[in-house]
Scaffold this active site. Structure first.
Site, PDB file in Angstrom:
ATOM      1  N   CYS A 226       0.825  -1.207   0.000  1.00 19.41           N
ATOM      2  CA  CYS A 226       0.000   0.000   0.000  1.00 19.41           C
ATOM      3  C   CYS A 226       0.861   1.260   0.000  1.00 19.41           C
ATOM      4  O   CYS A 226       1.421   1.609  -1.030  1.00 19.41           O
ATOM      5  CB  CYS A 226      -0.980  -0.024   1.176  1.00 19.41           C
ATOM      6  SG  CYS A 226      -2.347   1.142   0.972  1.00 19.41           S
TER       7      CYS A 226
ATOM      8  N   GLU B 214      -1.805  -8.849   4.588  1.00 15.66           N
ATOM      9  CA  GLU B 214      -1.693  -9.064   6.042  1.00 15.66           C
ATOM     10  C   GLU B 214      -3.020  -8.884   6.774  1.00 15.66           C
ATOM     11  O   GLU B 214      -3.193  -9.358   7.905  1.00 15.66           O
ATOM     12  CB  GLU B 214      -0.633  -8.130   6.640  1.00 15.66           C
ATOM     13  CG  GLU B 214      -1.068  -6.720   6.928  1.00 15.66           C
ATOM     14  CD  GLU B 214      -1.298  -5.847   5.701  1.00 15.66           C
ATOM     15  OE1 GLU B 214      -1.929  -4.782   5.828  1.00 15.66           O
ATOM     16  OE2 GLU B 214      -0.822  -6.238   4.609  1.00 15.66           O
TER      17      GLU B 214
ATOM     18  N   HIS C 224      -3.617  -5.377   0.683  1.00 14.68           N
ATOM     19  CA  HIS C 224      -3.103  -5.753   2.007  1.00 14.68           C
ATOM     20  C   HIS C 224      -3.274  -7.246   2.301  1.00 14.68           C
ATOM     21  O   HIS C 224      -4.280  -7.650   2.893  1.00 14.68           O
ATOM     22  CB  HIS C 224      -3.852  -4.976   3.088  1.00 14.68           C
ATOM     23  CG  HIS C 224      -3.574  -3.527   3.131  1.00 14.68           C
ATOM     24  ND1 HIS C 224      -2.599  -2.975   3.929  1.00 14.68           N
ATOM     25  CD2 HIS C 224      -4.148  -2.501   2.460  1.00 14.68           C
ATOM     26  CE1 HIS C 224      -2.587  -1.653   3.770  1.00 14.68           C
ATOM     27  NE2 HIS C 224      -3.512  -1.345   2.879  1.00 14.68           N
TER      28      HIS C 224
END
Length: 324
Positions: A137, A251, A249
């Site tokens: 990002c 994660e 993302h």
């Protein structure tokens, strides 16, 4: 086992050492990943009592740990020697997402990111040492900004709080990051809303080409914003170095819960986990040793305690590590 020649850079002495903790394939079984910290947002700073200078969202730490690595926080606003030491101590780097500026002259995140990016390339040129770098990002945006000689590659788009699929490039199978992905992971990524997006800026294919970024980077995938009329680049891979970037993302799928848009299906989590496993496996191929001496200068994340930030305000993060 062998020791590389000493390299003197000014007053800084660097000694590259191969470690003995490896398996029959020569892989490093104790990889350490350095995650770059960044400045707090004004609201985060206010809610934590104006006590800290930087933070790392705990989801990035957990993501790397889930792939089998240990984590070292990288502090901002340090002298150049500190970052040269980082490169000598870790097996991989992460530029995380967030809301910091990276173009401002006052940005500690931007200055550290620029220096680390140059040091990663220098390590390859000077020592043939490959240090993998994963940028997400904000980190993705900084990566392309730095490669464009600090010309802004970004334009506004509407892709915050949005889950969507990836549109893979025709030659994605030739890339490292997705060329080895299983068919079920590829199906999840391309046919379901499995990638979590929280960004208001994008790099379009047109801007990518205008800045000649295709010289060093391959477009692995694109995505579309909320209106489905603006295509933007969502995944890239460096053509010569183990550097990878995602505008989305991976994660968040397993470790963030604040927004209903974050995909939590079994398939989406398995697909996201693929990227942690992939990156840590790349770090295992780097046999730089994290020693007792390094641990005193770059302490592992275990020495810090995360704060449950969602108890303080409606943050997109569940937990964060804060540093003074």
């Amino acid at each position: 086992m062998g020791i590389r020649p000493e390299i003197h850079l000014g007053s800084w002495l660097i000694i590259w050492v191969f470690i003995t903790t490896s398996n029959s394939e020569g892989l490093n079984l104790k990889p350490v990943i350095g995650i770059l910290s960044q400045e707090l947002s004004s609201k985060m700073d206010d809610k934590t009592g104006n006590l800290y200078t930087s933070y790392i969202a705990a989801s990035y730490v957990k993501f790397m740990e889930s792939g089998g690595a240990r984590v070292v926080p990288i502090m901002i606003n340090q002298p150049e020697e500190y970052y040269r030491g980082v490169i000598n101590a870790v097996n991989g780097l992460v530029f995380p997402g967030g809301s910091s500026s990276f173009r401002s002259l006052s940005s500690g995140y931007g200055r550290a990111g620029s220096l680390l990016y140059n040091l990663v390339r220098e390590a390859k040129e000077m020592n043939d040492t490959e240090i993998p770098l994963f940028a997400t990002c904000l980190g993705f945006e900084m990566l392309l900004y730095l490669d464009a000689n600090k010309i802004n590659p970004l334009s506004r788009c509407n892709a915050s709080n949005l889950a969507d699929p990836l549109n893979l490039s025709p030659d994605f199978e030739q890339t490292e990051i997705l060329g080895s992905a299983s068919q079920d992971v590829l199906n999840t990524l391309t046919t379901t809303n499995s990638t979590s997006n929280f960004h208001k800026y994008c790099v379009t294919p047109q801007r990518f080409n205008e800045l000649d970024l295709q010289k060093n980077y391959t477009i692995v995938s694109t995505s579309f914003d909320r209106e489905k009329d603006d295509e933007y680049i969502s995944t890239v891979e460096h053509k010569r170095l183990p550097i990878y970037g995602t505008q989305w993302h991976p994660e968040k799928n397993s470790f963030e819960w604040a927004f209903s848009s974050i995909p939590h299906s079994r398939e989406a989590i398995r697909a996201a986990q693929y990227f942690a496993n992939f990156f840590v496996e790349k770090a295992r191929q780097n046999n730089i040793r994290y020693s007792t001496a390094e641990s005193r200068t770059f302490p592992l994340i275990y020495n810090y305690k995360p704060i449950y930030i969602r108890l303080l305000y409606k943050s997109s993060f569940q937990q964060c590590y804060f540093f003074k």
